[in-house]
Design a protein around this motif. Structure first.
Motif, PDB file in Angstrom:
ATOM      1  N   UNK A 103      13.804  34.879 -11.611  1.00 36.32           N
ATOM      2  CA  UNK A 103      14.473  35.303 -10.367  1.00 36.32           C
ATOM      3  C   UNK A 103      13.502  36.078  -9.481  1.00 36.32           C
ATOM      4  N   UNK A 104      12.580  36.832 -10.081  1.00 40.50           N
ATOM      5  CA  UNK A 104      11.580  37.560  -9.292  1.00 40.50           C
ATOM      6  C   UNK A 104      10.699  36.571  -8.522  1.00 40.50           C
ATOM      7  N   UNK A 163      14.975  34.996 -17.521  1.00 38.47           N
ATOM      8  CA  UNK A 163      15.710  34.742 -16.272  1.00 38.47           C
ATOM      9  C   UNK A 163      15.370  35.772 -15.189  1.00 38.47           C
ATOM     10  N   UNK A 164      15.153  37.015 -15.589  1.00 35.78           N
ATOM     11  CA  UNK A 164      14.828  38.039 -14.596  1.00 35.78           C
ATOM     12  C   UNK A 164      13.425  37.811 -14.026  1.00 35.78           C
ATOM     13  N   UNK A 215      15.172  27.477  -9.660  1.00 36.35           N
ATOM     14  CA  UNK A 215      16.503  27.941 -10.056  1.00 36.35           C
ATOM     15  C   UNK A 215      16.952  27.341 -11.384  1.00 36.35           C
ATOM     16  N   UNK A 249      11.603  33.577  -7.510  1.00 34.71           N
ATOM     17  CA  UNK A 249      12.439  33.042  -6.426  1.00 34.71           C
ATOM     18  C   UNK A 249      12.558  34.064  -5.303  1.00 34.71           C
ATOM     19  N   UNK A 250      12.697  35.322  -5.693  1.00 35.78           N
ATOM     20  CA  UNK A 250      12.841  36.384  -4.681  1.00 35.78           C
ATOM     21  C   UNK A 250      11.597  36.488  -3.802  1.00 35.78           C
ATOM     22  N   UNK A 251      10.440  36.205  -4.372  1.00 39.64           N
ATOM     23  CA  UNK A 251       9.192  36.309  -3.599  1.00 39.64           C
ATOM     24  C   UNK A 251       8.789  35.012  -2.903  1.00 39.64           C
ATOM     25  N   UNK A 252       9.513  33.951  -3.159  1.00 38.19           N
ATOM     26  CA  UNK A 252       9.077  32.639  -2.653  1.00 38.19           C
ATOM     27  C   UNK A 252       9.780  32.265  -1.348  1.00 38.19           C
ATOM     28  N   UNK A 268       7.185  40.194 -10.314  1.00 34.87           N
ATOM     29  CA  UNK A 268       7.825  40.929  -9.205  1.00 34.87           C
ATOM     30  C   UNK A 268       6.826  41.332  -8.134  1.00 34.87           C
ATOM     31  N   UNK A 301      12.212  27.187  -4.411  1.00 35.04           N
ATOM     32  CA  UNK A 301      13.310  28.009  -4.942  1.00 35.04           C
ATOM     33  C   UNK A 301      14.348  27.141  -5.634  1.00 35.04           C
ATOM     34  N   UNK A 336      16.428  29.454 -14.466  1.00 38.58           N
ATOM     35  CA  UNK A 336      17.403  30.512 -14.749  1.00 38.58           C
ATOM     36  C   UNK A 336      18.609  29.899 -15.452  1.00 38.58           C
TER      37      UNK A 336
END
Lengths: 233, 233
Positions: free
Chosen positions: B63-64, B59-60, B79, B66-69, B134, B75, B82
Motif C-alpha cells: 500500500x505504501x 500488504x502495508x 493492488x 501505491x500511495x507513492x505512485x 514508504x 496502482x 494487497x
C-alpha cells in the motif's frame, strides 16, 4: 481526571462530529455561486481544473491509510475506495469521470493533466491532506473522510442546480456526482462505524474531531484558492 | 560524463540485477538446513513464527508503494498484491495460509499473532523494508520486490524438500508456497517490466540495483535473527 476517563457518550461524540457541518465547503461562497449559476465559464473551468488535483490524489491518500492500518478487515474495506477512483481498467473510475466533467466545461484534457491551471493554494491544501494520511494514525486519517456525512445532500443539490443554471452541461457530464451520490448514500455510515469502533478514549475522540476539522480546512482552503484563480484571466 | 549519459543496455542492467542472486536468502545456511531436514521442531517453529511478521507487513508495504505512485495503471496492477495477501474475505489470502503453516508446525495461532516469539532483528529488518517502501521513490520500492526473480525455484524446491524431510507436514500445510509459486511463476516478469520501463538513466538503474541489494540484506538479516532465535529455548 485524565482525558481518557471522560470519554464522550457515543451520542455526544456524534454530535461533536456533526457539529462541524457548518465548516464543510458546502457553505463556502464559491459553492453558493456555483449552485446559483453565477459563475463565469472561466470560473467554472478553473474550479474543474483545480479540483482535478484533489480527485487525482485520492487513491494515493487512501493507499496511505491502508499502509498505516494493521487491521486486515479495514484494509479490505478501504481498498474499494482506490478501485472506486482508479477504476478497474483504464478509462474507468471516478478520476476519469472528473476528467469528462472538465471536458464538458470546455477544458482540454491535456491542460488539466499538465496542471497548468493549478493554483499553489490548492496544491498545498491537497498535499497537506495526503501528508496527513501518511503521517497521522490511520484512525485519524479515516476520520478526516467523515466529510462524507455532509456531502450527499450537497452533491444531489449540485446536480440539479448545475443542470438548471448552466445549460450547456448535460446530465451525463455530471456522472462523477451522480455516481458519487450512490457511493456516499449511507452518509458516511461505514466510515463513521470505523471511527466509532476505534475511538473509545476521550483523546481518540478528540483526534477524530480534530481530523474532521482539519479536512474541512483543507476543502475550504481549496475553494479560497480556486475562487482567486477564477478572478484572474 | 554524467551518470545519466551512460545508461546500461537493458541486457547489462538485467545482468546486474540477476547478478545479485547469490545474495538471495536461498543461499543462507539456515535455509539449507530447512531444506535438508536438519532443523529441530523448535527451529522450524521459530522460523514460521518470525517470518509471520514479514508476511503480515506485506500488504502495508504494498500500500505504501501505491500511495507513492502517481501512475494509475501501476496502482491498479499493484493492488492485486494487497488482495493476494489480505484475501477478499476473512480467512482467505496469503497471510492466512502462513498462519495455517504455523499451526502445522505446532504453534498456536495466538502465540504467532501476539508476536511473543518475534526476534528484534526480524522486526527491525521488516520495519526497514516497510519504511523503505514508504520513503523511497516508488520505482525503487517496486525494484526491491525483484527478489521474485529468484524465489520461484527456491519455493518449488522447498515444497518437495519439506515434504520429504518433515514427515508430519502435509502438502496442504504448504499451500502458502504452492499458491505463491503460481503467483511468481513469471519469475517476477511483471515487476521487472515496470522496473525496466521506469529506469532509463544510469542513476535510476543504480537505484533499482541498490534497492534489490537492500532487499537481499533485509531477507538475509531476517534469517540471521531467526537462526539465533532457534538456538534459544
Amino acid at each position: 481526571m485524565a482525558l481518557e476517563d471522560t470519554a464522550l457518550s457515543e451520542q455526544d461524540f456524534l454530535a461533536a462530529l456533526r457539529g462541524l457541518s457548518h465548516r464543510y465547503w458546502g457553505a463556502h461562497p464559491f459553492h453558493h455561486r456555483l449552485h446559483d449559476g453565477s459563475l463565469s465559464e472561466h470560473e467554472l473551468r478553473m474550479w474543474a481544473a483545480n479540483r482535478w488535483y484533489y480527485q487525482k490524489m485520492l487513491p494515493q491518500k487512501d493507499a496511505a491509510i491502508i499502509s498505516n492500518c494493521p487491521v486486515p478487515e479495514i484494509r479490505r474495506q478501504w481498498l474499494d475506495r482506490i478501485v472506486y477512483h482508479d477504476g478497474r481498467h483504464e478509462g474507468d473510475g471516478g478520476a476519469e469521470k472528473w476528467l469528462r466533467l472538465c471536458e464538458a466545461v470546455g477544458l482540454h484534457r491535456e491542460e488539466v493533466l499538465d496542471e497548468r491551471h493549478l493554483a499553489p493554494g490548492v496544491r498545498f491544501a491537497v498535499d497537506a491532506y495526503v501528508s496527513f494520511a501518511r503521517t497521522q494514525p490511520w484512525v485519524a486519517a479515516v476520520a478526516s473522510g467523515l466529510t462524507e456525512m455532509f456531502s450527499g445532500h450537497l452533491m444531489r443539490k449540485r446536480v440539479s442546480d448545475m443542470l438548471a443554471h448552466y445549460d450547456w452541461i448535460r446530465q451525463d457530464d455530471l456522472s462523477y456526482f451522480t455516481k458519487r451520490i450512490d457511493a456516499v448514500s449511507g452518509e458516511g455510515e461505514a466510515t463513521l462505524d470505523i471511527v466509532l469502533r476505534y475511538s473509545k478514549t476521550r483523546e481518540q475522540q478528540q483526534a477524530a474531531i480534530d481530523a474532521l476539522s482539519f479536512k474541512c480546512d483543507v476543502l475550504w482552503s481549496m475553494l479560497d484558492a480556486i475562487e482567486r484563480a477564477g478572478q484572474k484571466l
